[in-house]
Design a protein around this motif. Structure first.
Motif, PDB file in Angstrom:
ATOM      1  N   ALA A  35     -23.341  -7.152  -2.931  1.00  0.00           N
ATOM      2  CA  ALA A  35     -23.518  -7.804  -1.637  1.00  0.00           C
ATOM      3  C   ALA A  35     -22.604  -9.007  -1.462  1.00  0.00           C
ATOM      4  N   LEU A  36     -22.174  -9.636  -2.554  1.00  0.00           N
ATOM      5  CA  LEU A  36     -21.308 -10.804  -2.459  1.00  0.00           C
ATOM      6  C   LEU A  36     -19.820 -10.430  -2.395  1.00  0.00           C
ATOM      7  N   ASP A  37     -19.506  -9.177  -2.644  1.00  0.00           N
ATOM      8  CA  ASP A  37     -18.122  -8.702  -2.546  1.00  0.00           C
ATOM      9  C   ASP A  37     -18.147  -7.252  -2.063  1.00  0.00           C
ATOM     10  N   PRO A  38     -18.618  -7.041  -0.835  1.00  0.00           N
ATOM     11  CA  PRO A  38     -18.873  -5.668  -0.364  1.00  0.00           C
ATOM     12  C   PRO A  38     -17.640  -4.788  -0.293  1.00  0.00           C
ATOM     13  N   ASN A  39     -16.454  -5.368  -0.166  1.00  0.00           N
ATOM     14  CA  ASN A  39     -15.231  -4.567  -0.049  1.00  0.00           C
ATOM     15  C   ASN A  39     -14.391  -4.582  -1.317  1.00  0.00           C
ATOM     16  N   GLY A  40     -14.943  -5.113  -2.410  1.00  0.00           N
ATOM     17  CA  GLY A  40     -14.172  -5.221  -3.643  1.00  0.00           C
ATOM     18  C   GLY A  40     -13.894  -3.870  -4.282  1.00  0.00           C
ATOM     19  N   ASN A  41     -12.662  -3.658  -4.730  1.00  0.00           N
ATOM     20  CA  ASN A  41     -12.288  -2.430  -5.432  1.00  0.00           C
ATOM     21  C   ASN A  41     -10.939  -2.637  -6.110  1.00  0.00           C
ATOM     22  N   ILE A  42     -10.564  -1.693  -6.956  1.00  0.00           N
ATOM     23  CA  ILE A  42      -9.209  -1.626  -7.490  1.00  0.00           C
ATOM     24  C   ILE A  42      -8.534  -0.431  -6.832  1.00  0.00           C
ATOM     25  N   THR A  43      -7.445  -0.685  -6.123  1.00  0.00           N
ATOM     26  CA  THR A  43      -6.710   0.373  -5.427  1.00  0.00           C
ATOM     27  C   THR A  43      -5.440   0.702  -6.204  1.00  0.00           C
ATOM     28  N   ILE A  44      -5.246   1.983  -6.478  1.00  0.00           N
ATOM     29  CA  ILE A  44      -4.053   2.461  -7.181  1.00  0.00           C
ATOM     30  C   ILE A  44      -3.133   3.121  -6.154  1.00  0.00           C
ATOM     31  N   LYS A  45      -1.918   2.607  -6.046  1.00  0.00           N
ATOM     32  CA  LYS A  45      -0.913   3.185  -5.137  1.00  0.00           C
ATOM     33  C   LYS A  45       0.145   3.906  -5.968  1.00  0.00           C
ATOM     34  N   TRP A  46       0.329   5.168  -5.643  1.00  0.00           N
ATOM     35  CA  TRP A  46       1.303   6.007  -6.352  1.00  0.00           C
ATOM     36  C   TRP A  46       2.444   6.277  -5.366  1.00  0.00           C
ATOM     37  N   ASP A  47       3.551   5.554  -5.525  1.00  0.00           N
ATOM     38  CA  ASP A  47       4.668   5.623  -4.580  1.00  0.00           C
ATOM     39  C   ASP A  47       5.835   6.399  -5.185  1.00  0.00           C
ATOM     40  N   ILE A  48       6.163   7.528  -4.590  1.00  0.00           N
ATOM     41  CA  ILE A  48       7.347   8.285  -5.005  1.00  0.00           C
ATOM     42  C   ILE A  48       8.569   7.622  -4.365  1.00  0.00           C
ATOM     43  N   ILE A  49       9.462   7.097  -5.195  1.00  0.00           N
ATOM     44  CA  ILE A  49      10.598   6.335  -4.664  1.00  0.00           C
ATOM     45  C   ILE A  49      11.907   7.123  -4.668  1.00  0.00           C
ATOM     46  N   SER A  50      11.968   8.222  -5.457  1.00  0.00           N
ATOM     47  CA  SER A  50      13.188   9.052  -5.450  1.00  0.00           C
ATOM     48  C   SER A  50      12.860  10.418  -6.051  1.00  0.00           C
ATOM     49  N   TRP A  51      13.715  11.405  -5.709  1.00  0.00           N
ATOM     50  CA  TRP A  51      13.569  12.754  -6.252  1.00  0.00           C
ATOM     51  C   TRP A  51      14.539  12.956  -7.406  1.00  0.00           C
ATOM     52  N   THR A  52      14.175  13.812  -8.355  1.00  0.00           N
ATOM     53  CA  THR A  52      15.029  14.187  -9.483  1.00  0.00           C
ATOM     54  C   THR A  52      15.202  15.713  -9.455  1.00  0.00           C
ATOM     55  N   PRO A  53      16.096  16.260 -10.296  1.00  0.00           N
ATOM     56  CA  PRO A  53      16.296  17.725 -10.254  1.00  0.00           C
ATOM     57  C   PRO A  53      15.022  18.543 -10.438  1.00  0.00           C
TER      58      PRO A  53
END
Length: 449
Positions: A35-53
């Motif tokens: 109740a004191l941190d109702p929106n608390g979480n750990i968010t993991i962002k997986w960003d593809i920044i380039s392609w390889t063969p």
């Protein structure tokens, strides 16, 4: 008539009893909600920044959006299950704990061929050619409110056998996060709006090819089945010192489980503390009645005409843990009139914007932000000065004591309300607890059956 009255009485008492029991069961089912941190979480962002063969290069970043729960040493451990037959060719800023079976690769084997890799952060001092931004902190991530400039951890991964377009790549499944122990439950990877990156000079913006978001939420019940801290109370107006409830975090049981706690006066103290399991996350606590690793003591110290003063002491009873970057969250209605705090940092938390009754406290850097393990130096303390609001201020009925206290994000066990120090000469004091009420209800119920 008498029969109807008895039937109604049985029904009323049954309803009350069921309500009490259901309320106790509902406590564990809502344990994940804070109740004191109702929106608390750990968010993991997986960003593809380039392609390889045969795949892609991605930057994976964990953002700690929890206001007061941080990731402490020995740090985070991240795991997942590949959706196809992906392999990890190389990593920067982190490493997998096992390589797995890479025998099908005749030369230059991948960094990891496991279907379920486990990734850990690199340690401080890692060579620069193996680092990226926000890496190499031993897995430690500060809380968002305590350190807004240092609440993220990143690593780079080159993935093969994965597909080379947005339509052929698949996000990993079954994410797991240990931080450092259990407690977090992670959702699936969800395709989100591609992340934008700003160059160091601020003159160019690049964009990820694809972004997946994973949200992990914390449950204290999943993290540990027993509490980790408790609260004791005292005041200047009453000689009674209310201790932590007996067996709050466990009971002394050295007969059947030798070594369940340590006597601080034992001549073999050093050998026990430095013996087997010294690097374990399992607490090795000092023998006390409450058996908690952490005790928070709230003392109502002084009363002035327009102000009143409180002393807060945090004591570490755990011989296996030094708490760095610790924090304490306390809830009390007079925090909206906090005038001065000594030797701690302070930040108001307002989960409900119109109410300012929650405070986050933590140590001053290089002074008392390090809470030493059990022993003579295993405590930190501060004093808080509150201005009185004449319309609400009182010492009666336990008003001067906190409603709730957290240490490092975990809810501490408070003494029962009927045990609070009371004003001398106060009128009838509440002398029964919930257990007494439950027993009385049961007795009446069975009397009418």
């Amino acid at each position: 008539m008498d029969y109807c009255f008895r039937s109604l009485t049985r029904l009323s008492l049954s309803t009350i009893l069921v309500a009490i029991l259901l309320s106790s069961f509902s406590f564990t089912s809502t344990e994940a909600y804070d109740a004191l941190d109702p929106n608390g979480n750990i968010t993991i962002k997986w960003d593809i920044i380039s392609w390889t063969p045969d795949g892609y290069v991605a930057v994976v970043t964990m953002y700690n959006f929890q206001q007061y729960r941080h990731v402490s040493p020995p740090g985070w451990t991240l795991g997942w299950t590949w959706a196809k037959k992906e392999v990890i060719w190389s990593m920067m800023g982190a490493q997998t704990t096992e390589q797995g079976d890479c025998s099908r690769y005749k030369s230059a084997p991948p960094h990891c061929c496991k279907k379920t890799p486990t990734v850990v952060d690199l340690l401080p001092g890692t060579p620069y050619n193996q680092q990226i931004a926000n890496c190499c902190k031993g897995g430690v991530i500060n809380s968002w409110a305590q350190s807004p400039d240092n609440y993220a951890s990143s690593f780079q991964v080159s993935v093969g056998a994965a597909g080379t377009t947005n339509k052929t790549v698949k996000p990993p499944k079954n994410f797991t996060l240990l931080a450092p122990g259990p407690g977090y439950t992670c959702g699936p990877g969800v395709v989100g709006k591609p992340t934008k990156f700003i160059t160091a000079d601020g003159r160019r913006v690049t964009q990820a090819m694809m972004t997946w978001n994973v949200t992990c939420t914390y449950s204290q019940f999943l993290a540990q089945k027993t509490p980790t801290c408790c609260v004791s109370l005292s005041s200047f107006y009453n000689e009674t010192i209310v201790p932590c409830p007996t067996c709050t975090c466990g009971c002394q049981n050295n007969i059947t489980h030798p070594g369940s706690c340590v006597n601080p006066n034992s001549p073999y103290l050093a050998s026990v503390v430095n013996g087997p399991g010294k690097n374990s996350l399992t607490p090795l606590v000092q023998c006390t009645k409450h058996m908690c690793p952490i005790r928070v003591h709230w003392h109502v110290k002084l009363n002035y005409k327009d102000y009143w003063r409180v002393k807060v002491t945090i004591t570490n009873f755990n011989y296996r843990m030094n708490y760095s970057q610790w924090n304490l969250v306390a809830q009390h209605p007079n925090f909206d009139n906090l005038t001065q705090i000594f030797s701690f940092n302070y930040k108001p938390l307002t989960p409900y914007s119109s109410i300012n009754d929650t405070a986050m406290l933590w140590g001053v850097k290089f002074y008392n932000d390090f809470l030493n393990q059990a022993g003579p130096l295993g405590n930190v303390q501060s004093e808080l000065l509150f201005r009185k609001d004449k319309s609400t201020f009182t010492f009666e009925k336990g008003w001067a004591f906190p409603r709730r206290i957290y240490f490092n994000g975990d809810n501490c066990v408070m003494p029962p309300p009927d045990a609070y120090p009371y004003l001398p000469g106060a009128s009838s004091r509440l002398s029964f607890s919930l257990l007494t009420l439950l027993a009385t209800s049961l007795a009446f119920f069975f009397a009418f059956v």
